[in-house]
Design a protein around this motif. Structure first.
Motif, PDB file in Angstrom:
ATOM      1  N   LYS A  38      -3.868   3.601   8.558  1.00 59.51           N
ATOM      2  CA  LYS A  38      -3.163   2.315   8.292  1.00 59.51           C
ATOM      3  C   LYS A  38      -3.164   1.864   6.886  1.00 59.51           C
ATOM      4  CE  LYS A  38      -5.222  -0.244  11.518  1.00 59.51           C
ATOM      5  NZ  LYS A  38      -5.652  -1.077  12.263  1.00 59.51           N
ATOM      6  N   SER A  39      -2.249   1.425   6.638  1.00 59.05           N
ATOM      7  CA  SER A  39      -2.180   0.683   5.054  1.00 59.05           C
ATOM      8  C   SER A  39      -2.905  -0.593   4.974  1.00 59.05           C
ATOM      9  CB  SER A  39      -0.785   0.392   4.672  1.00 59.05           C
ATOM     10  OG  SER A  39       0.060  -0.507   5.260  1.00 59.05           O
ATOM     11  N   LEU A  40      -3.392  -0.912   3.841  1.00 56.74           N
ATOM     12  CA  LEU A  40      -4.037  -2.283   3.926  1.00 56.74           C
ATOM     13  C   LEU A  40      -3.150  -3.407   4.212  1.00 56.74           C
ATOM     14  CD1 LEU A  40      -6.574  -3.718   2.893  1.00 56.74           C
ATOM     15  CD2 LEU A  40      -5.444  -3.907   0.488  1.00 56.74           C
ATOM     16  N   TRP A  41      -2.012  -3.413   3.793  1.00 55.83           N
ATOM     17  CA  TRP A  41      -1.000  -4.558   4.303  1.00 55.83           C
ATOM     18  C   TRP A  41      -1.078  -4.684   5.908  1.00 55.83           C
ATOM     19  CZ3 TRP A  41      -0.780  -7.711   0.727  1.00 55.83           C
ATOM     20  CH2 TRP A  41      -0.786  -7.360  -0.581  1.00 55.83           C
ATOM     21  N   LEU A  42      -0.938  -3.643   6.650  1.00 54.84           N
ATOM     22  CA  LEU A  42      -0.732  -3.526   7.866  1.00 54.84           C
ATOM     23  C   LEU A  42      -2.063  -4.188   8.530  1.00 54.84           C
ATOM     24  CD1 LEU A  42       0.937  -3.014  10.287  1.00 54.84           C
ATOM     25  CD2 LEU A  42       0.059  -0.764  10.423  1.00 54.84           C
ATOM     26  N   ARG A  43      -3.502  -3.758   7.770  1.00 54.01           N
ATOM     27  CA  ARG A  43      -4.491  -4.400   8.428  1.00 54.01           C
ATOM     28  C   ARG A  43      -4.701  -5.764   7.928  1.00 54.01           C
ATOM     29  NH1 ARG A  43      -8.052   0.347   9.185  1.00 54.01           N
ATOM     30  NH2 ARG A  43      -7.483   2.015   8.108  1.00 54.01           N
ATOM     31  N   LEU A  44      -4.123  -6.293   6.949  1.00 50.83           N
ATOM     32  CA  LEU A  44      -4.280  -7.585   6.660  1.00 50.83           C
ATOM     33  C   LEU A  44      -3.297  -8.506   7.773  1.00 50.83           C
ATOM     34  CD1 LEU A  44      -4.335  -7.706   2.962  1.00 50.83           C
ATOM     35  CD2 LEU A  44      -6.031  -8.158   4.316  1.00 50.83           C
ATOM     36  N   LEU A  45      -2.183  -8.005   7.761  1.00 50.20           N
ATOM     37  CA  LEU A  45      -1.169  -8.544   8.907  1.00 50.20           C
ATOM     38  C   LEU A  45      -2.079  -8.743  10.218  1.00 50.20           C
ATOM     39  CD1 LEU A  45       1.588  -9.669   9.421  1.00 50.20           C
ATOM     40  CD2 LEU A  45       2.259  -7.321  10.319  1.00 50.20           C
ATOM     41  N   GLU A  46      -2.555  -7.668  10.821  1.00 51.45           N
ATOM     42  CA  GLU A  46      -3.708  -7.430  11.931  1.00 51.45           C
ATOM     43  C   GLU A  46      -4.573  -8.498  11.936  1.00 51.45           C
ATOM     44  OE1 GLU A  46      -5.518  -4.213  14.605  1.00 51.45           O
ATOM     45  OE2 GLU A  46      -4.923  -3.464  12.787  1.00 51.45           O
ATOM     46  N   LEU A  47      -5.207  -8.653  10.788  1.00 51.03           N
ATOM     47  CA  LEU A  47      -6.438  -9.648  10.827  1.00 51.03           C
ATOM     48  C   LEU A  47      -5.622 -11.131  10.771  1.00 51.03           C
ATOM     49  CD1 LEU A  47      -9.515  -9.583   9.893  1.00 51.03           C
ATOM     50  CD2 LEU A  47      -8.580 -10.157   7.476  1.00 51.03           C
ATOM     51  N   PHE A  48      -4.645 -11.419  10.100  1.00 53.21           N
ATOM     52  CA  PHE A  48      -3.834 -12.700  10.167  1.00 53.21           C
ATOM     53  C   PHE A  48      -3.592 -12.832  11.662  1.00 53.21           C
ATOM     54  CE2 PHE A  48      -0.002 -15.334   9.962  1.00 53.21           C
ATOM     55  CZ  PHE A  48      -0.717 -16.347   9.123  1.00 53.21           C
ATOM     56  N   VAL A  49      -3.092 -12.066  12.521  1.00 53.31           N
ATOM     57  CA  VAL A  49      -2.885 -12.309  13.942  1.00 53.31           C
ATOM     58  C   VAL A  49      -3.892 -12.393  14.767  1.00 53.31           C
ATOM     59  CG1 VAL A  49      -1.651 -11.058  15.971  1.00 53.31           C
ATOM     60  CG2 VAL A  49      -0.463 -11.105  13.757  1.00 53.31           C
ATOM     61  N   LEU A  50      -5.128 -11.739  14.504  1.00 50.36           N
ATOM     62  CA  LEU A  50      -6.281 -11.822  15.416  1.00 50.36           C
ATOM     63  C   LEU A  50      -6.842 -13.216  14.898  1.00 50.36           C
ATOM     64  CD1 LEU A  50      -7.657  -8.349  15.114  1.00 50.36           C
ATOM     65  CD2 LEU A  50      -6.735  -9.389  17.121  1.00 50.36           C
TER      66      LEU A  50
END
Length: 101
Positions: A38-50
């Motif tokens: 996963k890219s870092l941006w996808l990880r940050l988006l996932e963190l935001f949703v969580l």
């Protein structure tokens, strides 16, 4: 569930949810992606949703205990920063740890 137990449950849930995007390569630990990492941006988006998922669970627990307190922007700024701090061990594990071999 009493106040103390629900508070600890939300704290442990926040720790687990904050580190989840950095520990595995699946989206929300359930959906496999077509690429190996996963890219870092996808990880940050996932963190935001969580962050909002944990906040919703905390809101539901608070409403079951008693009165729900109104929150202003300061509350969300502080809890957002706290969620980022809780995500630091997962970030270190994924990006800053020295790999041998």
């Amino acid at each position: 569930m009493d106040v103390s137990l629900s508070s600890w449950f939300v704290i442990l849930l926040a720790i687990a949810a904050a580190n989840l995007p950095f520990i595995n390569e699946r989206l929300f630990a359930a959906v496999p992606l077509g690429r190996p990492t996963k890219s870092l941006w996808l990880r940050l988006l996932e963190l935001f949703v969580l962050y909002f998922v944990v906040g919703g669970i905390a809101y539901l627990l608070e409403s079951r205990i008693g009165n729900v307190f109104t929150q202003r922007w300061e509350f969300y700024a502080i809890t957002g920063c706290l969620f980022l701090v809780l995500a630091f061990p997962g970030f270190v594990f994924r990006y800053l740890r020295k790999r041998h071999g």
